[in-house]
Scaffold this motif. Structure first.
Motif, PDB file in Angstrom:
ATOM      1  N   LEU A  33       0.835  -1.201   0.000  1.00 44.96           N
ATOM      2  CA  LEU A  33       0.000   0.000   0.000  1.00 44.96           C
ATOM      3  C   LEU A  33       0.873   1.256   0.000  1.00 44.96           C
ATOM      4  O   LEU A  33       0.613   2.195  -0.759  1.00 44.96           O
ATOM      5  N   HIS A  93      -7.997   7.395  -7.270  1.00 47.53           N
ATOM      6  CA  HIS A  93      -7.112   6.254  -7.018  1.00 47.53           C
ATOM      7  C   HIS A  93      -6.976   6.012  -5.514  1.00 47.53           C
ATOM      8  O   HIS A  93      -7.120   4.883  -5.043  1.00 47.53           O
ATOM      9  N   CYS A  94      -6.706   7.074  -4.769  1.00 48.61           N
ATOM     10  CA  CYS A  94      -6.549   6.955  -3.316  1.00 48.61           C
ATOM     11  C   CYS A  94      -7.845   6.517  -2.645  1.00 48.61           C
ATOM     12  O   CYS A  94      -7.828   5.685  -1.726  1.00 48.61           O
ATOM     13  N   THR A  96     -10.206   4.710  -3.938  1.00 49.09           N
ATOM     14  CA  THR A  96     -10.398   3.299  -4.256  1.00 49.09           C
ATOM     15  C   THR A  96      -9.535   2.417  -3.358  1.00 49.09           C
ATOM     16  O   THR A  96     -10.000   1.397  -2.832  1.00 49.09           O
ATOM     17  N   LEU A  97      -8.283   2.833  -3.166  1.00 48.30           N
ATOM     18  CA  LEU A  97      -7.402   2.089  -2.262  1.00 48.30           C
ATOM     19  C   LEU A  97      -7.929   2.123  -0.828  1.00 48.30           C
ATOM     20  O   LEU A  97      -7.844   1.135  -0.110  1.00 48.30           O
ATOM     21  N   GLU A  99     -11.006   2.212   0.104  1.00 49.58           N
ATOM     22  CA  GLU A  99     -12.108   1.256   0.196  1.00 49.58           C
ATOM     23  C   GLU A  99     -11.578  -0.163   0.389  1.00 49.58           C
ATOM     24  O   GLU A  99     -12.168  -0.957   1.113  1.00 49.58           O
ATOM     25  N   GLU A 100     -10.451  -0.475  -0.250  1.00 47.89           N
ATOM     26  CA  GLU A 100      -9.846  -1.801  -0.134  1.00 47.89           C
ATOM     27  C   GLU A 100      -9.112  -1.988   1.194  1.00 47.89           C
ATOM     28  O   GLU A 100      -9.023  -3.106   1.698  1.00 47.89           O
ATOM     29  N   TYR A 101      -8.562  -0.887   1.731  1.00 48.18           N
ATOM     30  CA  TYR A 101      -7.754  -0.936   2.960  1.00 48.18           C
ATOM     31  C   TYR A 101      -8.256   0.095   3.972  1.00 48.18           C
ATOM     32  O   TYR A 101      -7.539   1.020   4.347  1.00 48.18           O
ATOM     33  N   PRO A 102      -9.484  -0.045   4.441  1.00 47.84           N
ATOM     34  CA  PRO A 102     -10.063   0.981   5.327  1.00 47.84           C
ATOM     35  C   PRO A 102      -9.357   1.126   6.671  1.00 47.84           C
ATOM     36  O   PRO A 102      -9.443   2.184   7.297  1.00 47.84           O
TER      37      PRO A 102
END
Length: 112
Positions: A33, A93-94, A96-97, A99-102
Motif C-alpha cells: 500500500l 485512485h486513493c 479506491t485504495l 475502500e480496499e484498505y479501510p
C-alpha cells in the motif's frame, strides 16, 4: 495508518499531502500500500514538474513518511486543467485504495 489530504478552494485542488505508514506489514518490510501511494504521488509530481514544468512546491520528510505537493496559483489555463485532471485522478485512485484498505488508509477532501 496513512492519511491522504486533498486541500481544495473553490473546487480547485491546491494541495495533496500524504503522511504516515500504512502498517500492512511490520516496519522495515515492503508494504504494497505504501508502495502504491508513493508511486502514484511520484507519477503526479514528475508529470506536473518535469513534463509540464509547472513548478509545484514539493516537501518530503522520510522520517514520518510525509509528502506534500502544492500547485502554484497562476500556471495558465491549459496547465491548470491538466493538473486538476491529474490530482482528481489521484484522488479517485486513493479513494479506491481506501475502500480496499479501510484500516490502513484514510482520504480527506478538505475545503478551505
Amino acid at each position: 495508518m496513512t492519511t491522504v489530504t486533498f486541500t481544495t478552494r473553490d473546487e480547485r485542488i491546491e494541495r495533496v499531502e500524504l503522511s504516515g505508514h500504512a502498517g500492512l506489514v511490520p516496519p522495515g518490510e515492503p508494504d504494497i500500500l505504501c508502495a502504491a501511494l508513493t508511486s502514484a504521488i511520484r507519477l503526479v509530481e514528475t508529470t506536473v514538474n518535469d513534463v509540464l514544468a509547472v513548478g509545484a512546491a514539493v516537501k518530503t520528510r522520510e522520517a514520518d513518511a510525509y509528502v506534500s505537493l502544492k500547485l502554484p496559483g497562476d500556471m495558465g489555463q491549459e496547465n491548470e486543467a491538466l493538473c486538476q485532471a491529474l490530482l482528481a485522478g489521484l484522488m479517485v485512485h486513493c479513494a479506491t485504495l481506501a475502500e480496499e484498505y479501510p484500516d490502513n488508509l484514510s482520504v480527506i477532501d478538505m475545503e478551505v
